[in-house]
Design a protein around this motif. Sequence first.
Motif, PDB file in Angstrom:
ATOM      1  N   GLN A  25       0.782  -1.141  -0.059  1.00 27.27           N
ATOM      2  CA  GLN A  25      -0.062   0.058  -0.054  1.00 27.27           C
ATOM      3  C   GLN A  25       0.919   1.400  -0.141  1.00 27.27           C
ATOM      4  O   GLN A  25       2.069   1.098   0.254  1.00 27.27           O
ATOM      5  N   ALA A  27       0.020   4.380   1.589  1.00 28.42           N
ATOM      6  CA  ALA A  27      -0.309   5.429   2.650  1.00 28.42           C
ATOM      7  C   ALA A  27       0.861   5.816   3.082  1.00 28.42           C
ATOM      8  O   ALA A  27       1.696   4.919   3.655  1.00 28.42           O
ATOM      9  N   ASN A 142      -5.717  -1.146   6.132  1.00 33.08           N
ATOM     10  CA  ASN A 142      -6.163  -0.176   5.185  1.00 33.08           C
ATOM     11  C   ASN A 142      -7.463   0.261   5.731  1.00 33.08           C
ATOM     12  O   ASN A 142      -8.090  -0.438   6.506  1.00 33.08           O
ATOM     13  N   SER A 165     -15.683   6.075   3.148  1.00 29.97           N
ATOM     14  CA  SER A 165     -14.538   5.362   3.820  1.00 29.97           C
ATOM     15  C   SER A 165     -14.824   5.765   5.322  1.00 29.97           C
ATOM     16  O   SER A 165     -15.718   6.767   5.658  1.00 29.97           O
ATOM     17  N   GLY A 211     -11.310  -2.870   2.098  1.00 36.25           N
ATOM     18  CA  GLY A 211     -10.617  -2.425   3.213  1.00 36.25           C
ATOM     19  C   GLY A 211     -10.355  -3.408   4.250  1.00 36.25           C
ATOM     20  O   GLY A 211     -10.922  -4.382   4.187  1.00 36.25           O
ATOM     21  N   GLY A 249      -6.235   1.085  -1.689  1.00 42.17           N
ATOM     22  CA  GLY A 249      -4.978   1.461  -0.991  1.00 42.17           C
ATOM     23  C   GLY A 249      -3.542   1.436  -1.716  1.00 42.17           C
ATOM     24  O   GLY A 249      -2.548   1.941  -1.281  1.00 42.17           O
ATOM     25  N   HIS A 250      -3.527   1.076  -3.031  1.00 48.30           N
ATOM     26  CA  HIS A 250      -2.263   1.119  -3.935  1.00 48.30           C
ATOM     27  C   HIS A 250      -2.716   2.209  -5.048  1.00 48.30           C
ATOM     28  O   HIS A 250      -3.137   1.936  -6.086  1.00 48.30           O
TER      29      HIS A 250
END
Length: 264
Positions: A25, A27, A142, A165, A211, A249-250
């Motif tokens: 990921q 982030a 995630n 989210s 997630g 997340g990527h």
Amino acid sequence: MASGKIYGSGREARLAIRSGEHRGQTAGIAPGFVQGNLAILPKALADDFFRFCQFNPKPCPLIGASEPGDPRIPALAEDLDIRTDLPLYRVWRDGKLVEEVPDLKAVWRDDLVAFLIGCSFSFEEALVEDGIDLRHISAGTNVPMYRTNIDTVPAGPFHGPLVVSMRPLKPADAIRAVQITSRFPAVHGAPVHLGKPELLGIKDIAKPDYGDPVEVKADELPVFWACGVTPQSVIATVKPDFCITHAPGHMLVTDLKNSRLAIL
């Protein structure tokens, strides 16, 4: 925010991803730099998807797009190659996820148009800098994401449910988070809902559609933001014969600075 190596620029992060050095990921891997959600569609659908983004700016704040068949988006980064610069891609056929791949070299076509949509990682950085704890970051997971009972505004064939989210926050932090994220309309802006997930059609907050689940403590509110995974929900509804997205997340790391997106 990142587990593993942190890169000093968007370009360094992209080169690490392109070479295979970074496959997880994204982030926090390049603090200060804007990241984007990806949707790639055939040219025949591109105009309708562009209008869909215009009609739905909360979940789909468009930050860049390519010319048909061109893997570059110079406005986001000079050396960007959309075929290689995300850690993990999803390939969809007839609305079904058929594979996840580390690059698009085998599936790229001359009629494809890439769209980059603003990502909540930008406002998360501002929240963390203000001292607000984000549980999925501290847990190294995630962010949880949910399909809702809220319809997006249709454009051509594109329609489907809004995806949100969720971040659990104490009431005082939730108020501060509204204030902070309101300054970032280009990356989803303020929350769309606080508390009572059942009003969004979410039956079990411990079972996100995308997630990872996170705990919501007794003294916290679940706070929901419009999410850039919404196009994946729309794709599952519309079922185009071929399209590509990022794996949740990527993201694509750009050369844009988060600070340039904030409204002071």
